[in-house]
Scaffold this motif. Structure first.
Motif, PDB file in Angstrom:
ATOM      1  N   ASN A 209       0.837  -1.207   0.000  1.00 27.70           N
ATOM      2  CA  ASN A 209       0.000   0.000   0.000  1.00 27.70           C
ATOM      3  C   ASN A 209       0.866   1.249   0.000  1.00 27.70           C
ATOM      4  OD1 ASN A 209      -2.487  -1.164   0.076  1.00 27.70           O
ATOM      5  ND2 ASN A 209      -2.824  -0.894   2.247  1.00 27.70           N
ATOM      6  N   SER A 266     -11.397  -5.339  -2.407  1.00 29.66           N
ATOM      7  CA  SER A 266     -10.948  -4.029  -1.949  1.00 29.66           C
ATOM      8  C   SER A 266      -9.697  -3.643  -2.718  1.00 29.66           C
ATOM      9  CB  SER A 266     -10.638  -4.111  -0.462  1.00 29.66           C
ATOM     10  OG  SER A 266      -9.828  -3.040  -0.054  1.00 29.66           O
ATOM     11  N   ASP A 268      -7.382  -2.096  -1.083  1.00 33.06           N
ATOM     12  CA  ASP A 268      -6.387  -2.187  -0.023  1.00 33.06           C
ATOM     13  C   ASP A 268      -5.637  -3.511  -0.166  1.00 33.06           C
ATOM     14  OD1 ASP A 268      -4.947  -2.353   2.292  1.00 33.06           O
ATOM     15  OD2 ASP A 268      -6.573  -1.653   3.574  1.00 33.06           O
TER      16      ASP A 268
ATOM     17  N   TYR B  89      -7.928   4.261  -2.559  1.00 32.31           N
ATOM     18  CA  TYR B  89      -7.988   3.869  -1.142  1.00 32.31           C
ATOM     19  C   TYR B  89      -9.032   4.709  -0.415  1.00 32.31           C
ATOM     20  CZ  TYR B  89      -3.511   1.620  -2.015  1.00 32.31           C
ATOM     21  OH  TYR B  89      -2.525   0.841  -2.509  1.00 32.31           O
ATOM     22  N   GLU B  93      -8.140   4.122   5.189  1.00 29.82           N
ATOM     23  CA  GLU B  93      -6.942   3.381   4.768  1.00 29.82           C
ATOM     24  C   GLU B  93      -5.782   4.334   4.526  1.00 29.82           C
ATOM     25  OE1 GLU B  93      -9.475  -0.137   2.481  1.00 29.82           O
ATOM     26  OE2 GLU B  93      -8.511   1.432   1.332  1.00 29.82           O
ATOM     27  N   MET B  94      -6.108   5.471   3.906  1.00 31.60           N
ATOM     28  CA  MET B  94      -5.091   6.461   3.581  1.00 31.60           C
ATOM     29  C   MET B  94      -4.462   7.038   4.840  1.00 31.60           C
ATOM     30  SD  MET B  94      -3.767   7.471   0.955  1.00 31.60           S
ATOM     31  CE  MET B  94      -3.265   8.658  -0.194  1.00 31.60           C
TER      32      MET B  94
END
Lengths: 327, 256
Positions: A209, A266, A268, B89, B93-94
């Motif tokens: 990520n 997702s 993510d 995102y 999440e970010m």
């Protein structure tokens, strides 16, 4: 999703040219687990245990490996059009195998040669992209294209000089990919690198990520992206090269599965990587079932993954345009 | 003394030094604004002082300790200019990625990390956006998300690159007020680039004018003058002050 995986696993054991009823398959599996061999279903047992079981495990392993590598690469390169072979691993391995078949014809040697050239091509790509101590994503992708096209032309060269009655078909079939030669021995040879690679990539999933934001932002978040990126590229390369070594070139899995997973799970990577792992296993096993049941002669798997994958991708593209908008 | 830059020099490979002999220091609770035309090296300066780029000479010190190895930014929170994202995102999440420096390469954010993230999201006032993809946000909202992400790491220095550009009037004010509130409330230092001298005048304690030949630095009230704006922005300017209740408001009128 796991349930689908289990169902696919068993379906892959029942189905084939020679259909074996589920009851018999379970009987055989239980029998082999308890180590007592009854002679009741000898032919069926040899098909299920000797052929279909290693083949199923191998297709699941490779499907998972290619899909996880694909998701990782798309994250690392911040580009959803990238697949595990973007750095030239498939062309390199393809050339290695072709060369092995041409010069020796011994499958063990051509496998080793495929693996070695797969790794070599990515190494070449990396060195080519390395200018002024920096490796940018753009230069990596461009270098990958250059190395791929060199190895592709070398493959054509090998094909051109190969004996058209004996070696040329062998090379061509290999390049189209097939699970037909899957045995417990080939499974054993690649199980460790692929499984270990999958596990490490899954562990790195959250870091990916961070890397997907780009180098500058990674630095600003206190992370040095270089080493992790290099490690992730190396691992994905080994996974892909190992896969290509046993089953030949299987395209599309590493490109399409990450997209599908992103849609249904997702973006993510924490969830995307495990999801693409399972979906990749399901997809490749299903395609392999089709490959060996649809016609009396087996269809090369690389042909089918593209044949099934591409329209599915197109379908997804249309759905996405209507629905969620951006990916 | 919290953050200090000593003898900072930087030039991109194959080019002349763009930053020459930069020296300044900033205390806790102070805001410094950097003003200058495009291309004078404002963003480059921020990147050097946070360690994203390496000073060719000189160094950044925090509480007297040098910050010279790349990637060791533990005390600085950097807020980049709002830019396009590769993957959608969600906001939560970010912001969680701001915790990266505390999370090992093989782990994922823990429950405590996520609690911290939710706390920051709440304090910035973007709770209603929590589960929305960042690609669907407006410029102002995205800027808030980046600020939240920087704050999630508990920085001692907040560095912002043109936080209020590309925003409408109301959002510009909102961001400026938020920065002031955060800096005073958390007693951290803040360095920000801006194109607007009046914004510097409004919230910053110190101001640096960066030009192609050099820079000047001083207390904002003293250094932001019609002459300096004229010199460093290559325009003519008038500073107009008006009283609004007991508040002094200044604006700058520019003409050629």
């Amino acid at each position: 999703m796991l349930a689908v995986l289990v169902i696919t696993f068993f379906a892959s054991l029942f189905l084939g040219r020679y259909i074996i009823s589920p009851k018999v398959v379970f009987f055989i599996l239980l029998d082999s687990l308890s180590n007592s061999r009854s002679s009741l279903y000898e032919i069926e047992a040899s098909i299920v245990l000797g052929i279909r079981l290693p083949r199923t495990i191998l297709s699941m392993l490779i499907g998972a490996g290619l899909a996880v590598s694909g998701s990782t690469f798309q994250g690392l390169f911040r580009n959803p059009l990238v697949s595990p072979d973007v750095l030239g691993v498939s062309s390199g391995a393809g050339f290695g195998a072709a060369l092995g078949i041409l010069t020796t014809g011994i499958s063990g040697i051509s496998s080793i040669s495929a693996f070695a050239f797969g790794i070599l091509s990515v190494f070449l790509t990396y060195m080519l992209a390395k200018t002024r101590k920096e490796v940018s994503v753009m230069s990596l992708v461009l270098a990958g294209m250059i190395v791929s096209s060199i190895f592709n032309s070398l493959i054509s060269m090998v094909k051109y000089v190969a004996d058209p009655y004996d070696k040329l078909p062998a090379i061509t079939y290999w390049l189209m990919g097939s699970f037909s030669k899957a045995t417990f021995d080939s499974l054993k040879a690649v199980f460790l690198p692929i499984a270990a690679g999958i596990v490490i990539l899954l562990l790195l999933r959250w870091r990916i990520n961070i890397l997907s934001l780009g180098d500058e932002e990674a630095y600003s978040l206190g992370i040095n992206p270089k080493r992790i990126r290099l490690a992730a590229i190396a691992i994905s390369t080994i996974v892909t090269a190992a896969s290509v070594t046993v089953v030949g070139v299987v395209g599309w899995v590493g490109l399409v599965i990450p997209h599908i997973s992103r849609q249904i799970v997702s973006v993510d990577h924490r969830y995307l990587l495990p999801a693409s792992c399972i979906l990749g296993a399901i997809f490749l096993t299903l395609v392999d079932i089709i490959a060996r049941t649809l016609m009396s002669a087996e269809i090369p798997i690389g042909v089918l993954t593209a044949f099934v994958g591409a329209p599915f991708f197109a379908f997804l593209l249309k759905i996405v345009k209507k629905g969620k908008g951006e990916w | 003394m919290l953050i200090e830059v000593r003898n900072g020099f930087f030039g991109y490979p194959g080019q002349d030094m763009i930053l020459k002999d930069i020296n300044f220091s900033l205390k806790q609770g102070e805001i410094m604004a950097i003003l200058g035309q495009n291309g004078t090296g404002k963003t480059t300066m921020l990147k050097c002082l946070t360690g994203i780029l390496k000073w060719k000479k000189g160094q950044t010190l925090i509480n007297g300790k040098s910050l010279d190895s790349v990637g060791r930014l533990n005390e600085i929170g950097y807020v980049p200019q709002a830019h396009k994202l590769s993957f959608p995102y969600t906001v939560r999440e970010m912001v969680a990625m701001g915790r990266a420096r505390y999370i090992g390469p093989f782990s994922v954010p823990s429950k405590e990390d996520m609690e911290k993230v939710d706390e920051v999201i709440k304090s910035i006032g973007i709770e209603h956006l929590k589960n929305i993809p960042c690609t669907n946000l407006s410029g102002g909202q995205l800027q808030l998300v980046y600020i939240a992400r920087a704050l999630a790491a508990d920085p001692k220095v907040l560095v912002l690159d043109e936080p209020e550009s590309h925003l409408d009037f109301k959002n510009q004010l909102m961001i400026l007020k938020l920065i002031k509130r955060l800096v005073k409330g958390k007693n951290i230092s803040c360095i920000m680039n801006t194109h607007y001298p009046e914004h510097a005048l409004r919230i910053s304690d110190k101001t640096m004018f960066l030009g192609s030949k050099g820079y000047i630095l001083g207390k904002s009230r003293e250094v932001i003058t019609e002459e300096n704006i004229g010199e460093y922005f290559d325009i003519h300017a008038k500073i107009v002050s008006i009283k609004n209740g007991n508040e002094d408001l200044s604006t700058i009128i520019a003409f050629c």
